[in-house]
Write a protein that holds these residues in place. Structure first.
Motif, short mmCIF file in Angstrom:
data_model
loop_
_atom_site.label_atom_id
_atom_site.label_comp_id
_atom_site.label_asym_id
_atom_site.label_seq_id
_atom_site.Cartn_x
_atom_site.Cartn_y
_atom_site.Cartn_z
N THR A 156 -31.28 2.17 -26.35
CA THR A 156 -30.94 0.94 -27.04
C THR A 156 -29.54 0.42 -26.71
O THR A 156 -28.69 1.14 -26.19
CB THR A 156 -31.05 1.13 -28.57
N PHE A 157 -29.30 -0.82 -27.08
CA PHE A 157 -28.04 -1.50 -26.78
C PHE A 157 -26.85 -0.80 -27.42
O PHE A 157 -25.80 -0.62 -26.79
CB PHE A 157 -28.13 -2.95 -27.25
N ASP A 158 -27.00 -0.39 -28.68
CA ASP A 158 -25.88 0.23 -29.37
C ASP A 158 -25.43 1.51 -28.68
O ASP A 158 -24.24 1.84 -28.64
CB ASP A 158 -26.27 0.53 -30.82
N LEU A 159 -26.40 2.24 -28.10
CA LEU A 159 -26.07 3.44 -27.32
C LEU A 159 -25.44 3.08 -25.99
O LEU A 159 -24.37 3.58 -25.63
CB LEU A 159 -27.34 4.26 -27.08
N THR A 160 -26.09 2.21 -25.25
CA THR A 160 -25.67 1.98 -23.86
C THR A 160 -24.37 1.19 -23.75
O THR A 160 -23.72 1.22 -22.70
CB THR A 160 -26.78 1.25 -23.08
N LYS A 161 -23.95 0.52 -24.83
CA LYS A 161 -22.66 -0.18 -24.78
C LYS A 161 -21.50 0.74 -25.15
O LYS A 161 -20.34 0.33 -25.09
CB LYS A 161 -22.67 -1.40 -25.71
N SER A 162 -21.79 1.99 -25.52
CA SER A 162 -20.76 2.87 -26.06
C SER A 162 -19.90 3.55 -25.00
O SER A 162 -18.95 4.26 -25.33
CB SER A 162 -21.40 3.95 -26.95
N THR A 163 -20.23 3.35 -23.72
CA THR A 163 -19.39 3.90 -22.64
C THR A 163 -18.90 2.75 -21.76
O THR A 163 -19.58 1.74 -21.60
CB THR A 163 -20.17 4.90 -21.77
N LEU A 164 -17.70 2.94 -21.20
CA LEU A 164 -17.10 1.91 -20.35
C LEU A 164 -16.46 2.59 -19.14
O LEU A 164 -15.63 3.47 -19.29
CB LEU A 164 -16.04 1.13 -21.13
N VAL A 165 -16.88 2.17 -17.93
CA VAL A 165 -16.22 2.61 -16.71
C VAL A 165 -15.09 1.62 -16.46
O VAL A 165 -15.33 0.42 -16.34
CB VAL A 165 -17.19 2.62 -15.51
N THR A 166 -13.87 2.10 -16.41
CA THR A 166 -12.72 1.20 -16.35
C THR A 166 -12.48 0.66 -14.93
O THR A 166 -12.92 1.25 -13.94
CB THR A 166 -11.44 1.90 -16.82
N GLN A 167 -11.72 -0.42 -14.88
CA GLN A 167 -11.34 -1.00 -13.60
C GLN A 167 -10.57 0.00 -12.76
O GLN A 167 -10.77 0.10 -11.55
CB GLN A 167 -10.52 -2.27 -13.85
N LYS A 168 -9.70 0.78 -13.39
CA LYS A 168 -8.91 1.77 -12.67
C LYS A 168 -9.81 2.85 -12.07
O LYS A 168 -9.59 3.30 -10.94
CB LYS A 168 -7.88 2.40 -13.60
N GLN A 169 -10.82 3.28 -12.79
CA GLN A 169 -11.74 4.29 -12.27
C GLN A 169 -12.52 3.76 -11.07
O GLN A 169 -12.74 4.48 -10.09
CB GLN A 169 -12.71 4.73 -13.37
N VAL A 170 -12.93 2.51 -11.14
CA VAL A 170 -13.67 1.92 -10.03
C VAL A 170 -12.77 1.77 -8.80
O VAL A 170 -13.18 2.06 -7.67
CB VAL A 170 -14.27 0.56 -10.44
N ALA A 171 -11.55 1.32 -9.00
CA ALA A 171 -10.62 1.12 -7.89
C ALA A 171 -10.25 2.43 -7.21
O ALA A 171 -9.86 2.44 -6.04
CB ALA A 171 -9.36 0.41 -8.39
N ALA A 172 -10.38 3.55 -7.94
CA ALA A 172 -9.96 4.85 -7.40
C ALA A 172 -11.14 5.71 -6.93
O ALA A 172 -11.00 6.92 -6.78
CB ALA A 172 -9.17 5.61 -8.47
N VAL A 193 -39.07 5.34 -19.21
CA VAL A 193 -37.77 5.28 -19.88
C VAL A 193 -37.17 3.91 -19.59
O VAL A 193 -36.90 3.58 -18.43
CB VAL A 193 -36.82 6.40 -19.40
N ALA A 194 -37.00 3.11 -20.64
CA ALA A 194 -36.59 1.72 -20.46
C ALA A 194 -35.31 1.41 -21.24
O ALA A 194 -35.01 2.05 -22.25
CB ALA A 194 -37.71 0.79 -20.93
N ILE A 195 -34.58 0.43 -20.75
CA ILE A 195 -33.34 -0.03 -21.39
C ILE A 195 -33.66 -1.29 -22.18
O ILE A 195 -33.63 -2.41 -21.66
CB ILE A 195 -32.25 -0.32 -20.34
N MET A 196 -33.99 -1.13 -23.46
CA MET A 196 -34.28 -2.28 -24.31
C MET A 196 -34.54 -1.80 -25.73
O MET A 196 -34.72 -0.61 -25.98
CB MET A 196 -35.46 -3.11 -23.80
N GLY A 197 -34.59 -2.73 -26.66
CA GLY A 197 -34.91 -2.43 -28.05
C GLY A 197 -33.69 -2.41 -28.95
O GLY A 197 -32.55 -2.28 -28.50
#
Length: 354
Positions: free
Chosen positions: A212-228, A161-165
Motif C-alpha cells: 500500500t501507499f502508506d508503506l511504500t512512501k515510508s522510505t526515501l532514497v536521497t539525492q546524495k545517495q543517488v549521486a554517490a 504482488v502489486a503496488i496499489m490499494g
C-alpha cells in the motif's frame, strides 16, 4: 580442510540460488523519459526494482506495459538497463492501452482476446511450464488478460504482488519537509491507470498481495545517495537518469530524493518477514458520478468540492480492510515489521544498483 569448507560454501550458495522465487515482472519502466502522455520526467523506481529483483529473485521474463509512459519508449529504457546490468532476461511488449471498459463484444461474444499481446503470450507460455509469481509494478492489464484468456495458466500463478490499494477513507498525501504541510491530490496510480483490470484480477482465484501507499512512501532514497552510486555501467545509467526525476520531485514536494515504491514488491518476495501484512477484504468503491467533486455523496477519500483537479479522473478506489462479514480476498502489507527491516531493504536496494 579448506577444500572441504569451499565445497560446503558452494553447496550452500547453490541451495540459496535454487531457493530464489521464480518470477515474471510486469513493469511500466520509464526511467529517464521526458514527456509522453504527461509532461516532465517519468518515475525512476521501476529500474531500481529490476536491479533489486535480479539480485534477489529468479527473473524468468519481463513484460513492459503502458503506465508511467507509453510502452514503446519504455521498451527502449528496458533495453538500455539490460545492457548496463549485463542481463539477458527475455522481455516483450505488453499492453499499450487499458482493458476495454465495458468489455468490447461482437454480437453476443466478448472479445476477450483483444487484449492479447507478446507480453501476455510470454506470461502464458512461462506459466504453462510451471508455477510462477508475478511482480506487478504497473497497471494489472496484462495479468487480467491472462485471467480472461487462459484459466489453466492462471492456476499456475502462485501470487501476484502489486503496488496499489489503501485503507478505507485514506487520503494519499506527501508531507513537505520544509513547510510541514501535506501535498494532497495523489492518486492510486497503478490502479487508476486500469481499474477494470484490477476488478478482473480480484474476481479471479489468483492469490493477491497488495503493497500500500502508506508503506511504500515510508522510505526515501536521497539525492546524495543517488549521486554517490559509483561508476559501474549500471550505477552510472541509473544515477544519471534518476537525478532529473529527483529534481522534479523536489520542486513539487520539497523532498530531496525519491520513494522506491515498486521495489517493495520485489523485496517482499525476497524477504516477506520484513513487512507487517494481514488478510484483507478488497472492495472497489465507486466515487459517484462525474464530475466527482460535485457529487455530494462521493465516498472516496480526498474527493469533494475542494479536491485537486488531478483526482477527478479517479472514478473508483481500491479499499483494503478487515470488514465484518467480508471474506478476506487478499493480503495487505501496510507497514514494516520494524525499523531494522526497513534499513535492511534500503541497504539491499542501494547495493543492487552499485
Amino acid at each position: 580442510m579448506r577444500s572441504a569448507l569451499a565445497i560446503v560454501l558452494l553447496l550452500l550458495s547453490a541451495v540459496c540460488a535454487s531457493a530464489q522465487t521464480n518470477v515474471i515482472i510486469s513493469t511500466d519502466i520509464a526511467m529517464g523519459l521526458n514527456g509522453g502522455w504527461r509532461p516532465g520526467f517519468s518515475d525512476s523506481d521501476d529500474a531500481w526494482t529490476l536491479a533489486l529483483a535480479w539480485k534477489s529473485l529468479d527473473v524468468r521474463a519481463i513484460a513492459v506495459t503502458f503506465g508511467n509512459n507509453y510502452a514503446d519508449p519504455e521498451m527502449t529504457v528496458l533495453k538500455g538497463l539490460l545492457s548496463a546490468a549485463g542481463q539477458k532476461t527475455p522481455y516483450d511488449r505488453g499492453a499499450v492501452v487499458k482493458l476495454s471498459d465495458p468489455q468490447v463484444t461482437l454480437g453476443a461474444t466478448a472479445l476477450n482476446d483483444s487484449c492479447r499481446n507478446a507480453g501476455v503470450d510470454r506470461m502464458i507460455a512461462e506459466l504453462q511450464r510451471g508455477p510462477l509469481t508475478i511482480v506487478a509494478i504497473g497497471p494489472l492489464t496484462d495479468i487480467a488478460c491472462v485471467a480472461l484468456n487462459s484459466p489453466a495458466a492462471t492456476k499456475n500463478i502462485r501470487e501476484v504482488v502489486a503496488i496499489m490499494g489503501r485503507d478505507p477513507g485514506e487520503e494519499f498525501s506527501i508531507t513537505d519537509p520544509w513547510t510541514g504541510k501535506p501535498h494532497k491530490g495523489l492518486t492510486d496510480f497503478n490502479y487508476v491507470m486500469d481499474p477494470r483490470s484490477a476488478s478482473v484480477v480480484l474476481q479471479s482465484q489468483i492469490p493477491l498481495t497488495f503493497m500500500t501507499f502508506d508503506l511504500t512512501k515510508s522510505t526515501l532514497v536521497t539525492q546524495k545517495q543517488v549521486a554517490a552510486l559509483g561508476t559501474t555501467p549500471l550505477a552510472k545509467l541509473i544515477s544519471t537518469n534518476t537525478l532529473p526525476w529527483i529534481a522534479q520531485w523536489e520542486s513539487i514536494f520539497g523532498e530531496s530524493g525519491f520513494h522506491p515504491w515498486d521495489a517493495n514488491a520485489a523485496w517482499y518476495l525476497a524477504r516477506p518477514e520484513a513487512y507487517a501484512c494481514k488478510p484483507a477484504a478488497a472492495r472497489v468503491v465507486n466515487c459517484g458520478t462525474a464530475p466527482y467533486y460535485k457529487d455530494a455523496n462521493n465516498p472516496c477519500a480526498g474527493h469533494g468540492p475542494d479536491q485537486p483537479s488531478s483526482m477527478d479522473k479517479e472514478a473508483s478506489q481500491l479499499w483494503l480492510s478487515s470488514v465484518v462479514g467480508d471474506a478476506p480476498r487478499a493480503k495487505a502489507c501496510m507497514a514494516w515489521a520494524n525499523e531494522g527491516e526497513k534499513q535492511r531493504f534500503m541497504d539491499a536496494l542501494i547495493a543492487a544498483v552499485r
